[in-house]
Write a protein that holds these residues in place. Sequence first.
Motif, PDB file in Angstrom:
ATOM      1  N   LEU A 133      49.486  42.806  42.198  1.00 17.42           N
ATOM      2  CA  LEU A 133      49.528  42.274  40.423  1.00 17.42           C
ATOM      3  C   LEU A 133      47.979  42.406  40.222  1.00 17.42           C
ATOM      4  O   LEU A 133      47.008  42.158  41.081  1.00 17.42           O
ATOM      5  CB  LEU A 133      50.119  41.168  40.274  1.00 17.42           C
ATOM      6  N   PRO A 134      47.748  42.981  39.002  1.00 19.88           N
ATOM      7  CA  PRO A 134      46.177  42.835  38.536  1.00 19.88           C
ATOM      8  C   PRO A 134      45.932  41.088  38.805  1.00 19.88           C
ATOM      9  O   PRO A 134      46.880  40.211  38.493  1.00 19.88           O
ATOM     10  CB  PRO A 134      46.267  43.086  37.095  1.00 19.88           C
ATOM     11  N   ILE A 163      47.247  35.368  39.450  1.00 15.92           N
ATOM     12  CA  ILE A 163      46.593  34.223  38.915  1.00 15.92           C
ATOM     13  C   ILE A 163      47.945  33.181  38.336  1.00 15.92           C
ATOM     14  O   ILE A 163      48.144  32.146  38.692  1.00 15.92           O
ATOM     15  CB  ILE A 163      45.408  34.071  38.608  1.00 15.92           C
ATOM     16  N   ALA A 164      48.272  33.876  37.118  1.00 14.49           N
ATOM     17  CA  ALA A 164      49.247  33.198  36.339  1.00 14.49           C
ATOM     18  C   ALA A 164      50.524  32.794  37.243  1.00 14.49           C
ATOM     19  O   ALA A 164      51.004  32.141  37.089  1.00 14.49           O
ATOM     20  CB  ALA A 164      49.651  34.011  34.939  1.00 14.49           C
ATOM     21  N   ALA A 165      50.991  33.895  37.952  1.00 13.39           N
ATOM     22  CA  ALA A 165      52.271  33.754  38.841  1.00 13.39           C
ATOM     23  C   ALA A 165      52.092  32.816  39.526  1.00 13.39           C
ATOM     24  O   ALA A 165      53.057  31.887  39.941  1.00 13.39           O
ATOM     25  CB  ALA A 165      52.573  35.195  39.328  1.00 13.39           C
ATOM     26  N   GLY A 222      42.506  35.324  32.694  1.00 18.31           N
ATOM     27  CA  GLY A 222      41.864  36.305  32.134  1.00 18.31           C
ATOM     28  C   GLY A 222      40.569  36.442  32.278  1.00 18.31           C
ATOM     29  O   GLY A 222      39.897  37.364  31.972  1.00 18.31           O
ATOM     30  N   THR A 223      39.906  35.442  32.753  1.00 18.39           N
ATOM     31  CA  THR A 223      38.354  35.434  32.808  1.00 18.39           C
ATOM     32  C   THR A 223      37.851  36.172  34.127  1.00 18.39           C
ATOM     33  O   THR A 223      38.443  36.500  35.149  1.00 18.39           O
ATOM     34  CB  THR A 223      37.781  34.236  32.977  1.00 18.39           C
ATOM     35  N   PRO A 224      36.537  36.791  34.021  1.00 20.99           N
ATOM     36  CA  PRO A 224      36.035  37.562  35.135  1.00 20.99           C
ATOM     37  C   PRO A 224      35.979  36.570  36.325  1.00 20.99           C
ATOM     38  O   PRO A 224      35.929  36.774  37.595  1.00 20.99           O
ATOM     39  CB  PRO A 224      34.465  38.082  34.809  1.00 20.99           C
ATOM     40  N   GLU A 225      35.495  35.135  36.253  1.00 22.39           N
ATOM     41  CA  GLU A 225      35.406  34.130  37.058  1.00 22.39           C
ATOM     42  C   GLU A 225      36.776  33.966  38.012  1.00 22.39           C
ATOM     43  O   GLU A 225      36.629  33.904  39.096  1.00 22.39           O
ATOM     44  CB  GLU A 225      35.063  32.941  36.516  1.00 22.39           C
ATOM     45  N   ALA A 226      37.819  34.018  37.235  1.00 19.90           N
ATOM     46  CA  ALA A 226      39.051  33.852  37.943  1.00 19.90           C
ATOM     47  C   ALA A 226      39.292  35.244  38.804  1.00 19.90           C
ATOM     48  O   ALA A 226      39.854  35.389  39.910  1.00 19.90           O
ATOM     49  CB  ALA A 226      40.202  33.730  36.851  1.00 19.90           C
ATOM     50  N   ALA A 227      39.169  36.465  38.214  1.00 17.10           N
ATOM     51  CA  ALA A 227      39.481  37.553  38.825  1.00 17.10           C
ATOM     52  C   ALA A 227      38.447  37.752  39.962  1.00 17.10           C
ATOM     53  O   ALA A 227      38.811  38.249  41.136  1.00 17.10           O
ATOM     54  CB  ALA A 227      38.902  38.975  37.963  1.00 17.10           C
ATOM     55  N   ALA A 228      37.263  37.345  40.013  1.00 19.02           N
ATOM     56  CA  ALA A 228      36.340  37.175  41.090  1.00 19.02           C
ATOM     57  C   ALA A 228      36.846  36.235  42.211  1.00 19.02           C
ATOM     58  O   ALA A 228      36.733  36.630  43.438  1.00 19.02           O
ATOM     59  CB  ALA A 228      34.957  36.778  40.854  1.00 19.02           C
ATOM     60  N   TYR A 229      37.351  34.973  41.984  1.00 15.59           N
ATOM     61  CA  TYR A 229      37.953  34.100  42.980  1.00 15.59           C
ATOM     62  C   TYR A 229      39.133  34.586  43.556  1.00 15.59           C
ATOM     63  O   TYR A 229      39.560  33.924  44.519  1.00 15.59           O
ATOM     64  CB  TYR A 229      38.102  32.674  42.283  1.00 15.59           C
TER      65      TYR A 229
END
Length: 159
Positions: free
Chosen positions: A38-39, A44-46, A121-128
């Motif tokens: 998933l994106p 992360i949400a899931a 939805g943040t870049p920080e979350a996407a990076a982690y």
Amino acid sequence: MIGEPYVTLTVLGVLVTGVMAGVFCAFSVLVMRGLAELPPAQGIAAMNTINTAAMTPVFMVLFAGSAVLCAVIAVVTFVLWPDRGTVELLLGSALYLFGAFGLTLVANVPRNEALLKLDPGTPEAAAYWPTYLREWTMWNHVRAGASAAAALVYMLALT
């Protein structure tokens, strides 16, 4: 062969640690792989939803109850010290208590808590997210292996 009360306790130990091995294994090879596809925001949400939903009485009784049973097996083994199966009973208990239950508390739960603090939805979350997936799944593999090994060692105590 070991005698009572060990037979009953050990059969239950095989069952619960084997079930937990299956839960952990399924999570690693099915759920985490699916979430990785998933994106990041959706994954992360899931995962956060799954972690929250996992706090059901059924799962907690199985997960924590397995630890309680393994601790009971270890204590009874120390107190009564059977003629046979002592090493297997203590090793099976240690494998689950430290390799699955304890590892959950020191490796997987802190990662879950860190993920929950991030806005998906943040870049920080996407990076982690890739780090989370890699590390969480690695420790989950260990939990699956430790639980399966506990079930196997408990079975050896029955022979």
